[in-house]
Design an enzyme around this catalytic site. Structure first.
Site, PDB file in Angstrom:
ATOM      1  N   GLU A  33       0.829  -1.201   0.000  1.00 37.97           N
ATOM      2  CA  GLU A  33       0.000   0.000   0.000  1.00 37.97           C
ATOM      3  C   GLU A  33       0.863   1.250   0.000  1.00 37.97           C
ATOM      4  O   GLU A  33       1.505   1.563   1.004  1.00 37.97           O
ATOM      5  CB  GLU A  33      -0.908   0.021   1.232  1.00 37.97           C
ATOM      6  N   ASP A  68      -5.604   2.555  -1.896  1.00 43.11           N
ATOM      7  CA  ASP A  68      -6.206   3.462  -0.932  1.00 43.11           C
ATOM      8  C   ASP A  68      -6.392   4.822  -1.607  1.00 43.11           C
ATOM      9  O   ASP A  68      -5.431   5.549  -1.857  1.00 43.11           O
ATOM     10  CB  ASP A  68      -5.306   3.586   0.293  1.00 43.11           C
ATOM     11  N   GLN A  94      -9.843   0.941  -1.011  1.00 43.87           N
ATOM     12  CA  GLN A  94     -10.202   1.566   0.255  1.00 43.87           C
ATOM     13  C   GLN A  94     -10.530   3.026  -0.006  1.00 43.87           C
ATOM     14  O   GLN A  94      -9.874   3.661  -0.833  1.00 43.87           O
ATOM     15  CB  GLN A  94      -8.968   1.522   1.151  1.00 43.87           C
ATOM     16  N   GLU A 130     -12.211   3.171   5.170  1.00 42.60           N
ATOM     17  CA  GLU A 130     -11.239   3.416   6.226  1.00 42.60           C
ATOM     18  C   GLU A 130     -11.198   4.919   6.471  1.00 42.60           C
ATOM     19  O   GLU A 130     -10.339   5.625   5.962  1.00 42.60           O
ATOM     20  CB  GLU A 130      -9.852   2.890   5.842  1.00 42.60           C
TER      21      GLU A 130
END
Length: 154
Positions: A33, A68, A94, A130
């Protein structure tokens, strides 16, 4: 801290490769990530292009990106185009809005476009939330209905 970024990257790549070998023995995949360099200035993996290059360099089928969108927008911008480049390598998406890492609709990201792009690009995987709810957890789910998204807990 005493190594150059290049030397650190070489160690990182070797360690990820070793981890992929071990994970494959157990039928598992690994995700890397990229985190934005604004919030994490000392983090080694900060760009989608770095993650894609590592995946291509190592050639491991079980190495994927944790995509993300908060970090992507905050650190690189050009969100839809970067998603287009990264999704073929992604195992999970995410979301959180920028700034503040709150729920969709609380900041600058056009989530209607993001969700439309994810659909057009064929994303069928999970989308994880998140974020820090700006007004409590239940209230923070109000954006789902506006985007025609069903809440499913896993």
């Amino acid at each position: 801290p005493d190594l150059t970024r290049e030397a650190s990257w070489e160690v990182f790549a070797r360690n990820i490769d070793d981890a992929c070998v071990i994970a494959a023995r157990h039928g598992l995949s690994l995700m890397i990530e990229p985190l934005n360099a604004i919030d994490r200035p000392n983090f080694l993996l900060t760009r989608q292009a770095q993650a894609i290059a590592l995946i291509e360099q190592l050639g491991r089928d079980n190495l994927k990106i944790m995509l993300d969108l908060f970090h992507l927008q905050r650190g690189e911008g050009n969100l839809i185009e970067r998603m287009r480049q990264s999704l073929p390598h992604a195992a999970h998406v995410q979301i959180a809005d920028v700034p503040g890492r709150h729920e969709p609709g609380s900041g600058e990201i056009n989530f209607a476009m993001v969700f439309r792009a994810l659909k057009q690009l064929g994303w069928t995987g999970w989308i994880g939330c998140e974020y820090f709810p700006s007004d409590g957890t239940l209230a923070s789910f109000g954006w789902l209905e506006a985007h025609g998204i069903e809440l499913r807990a896993r």
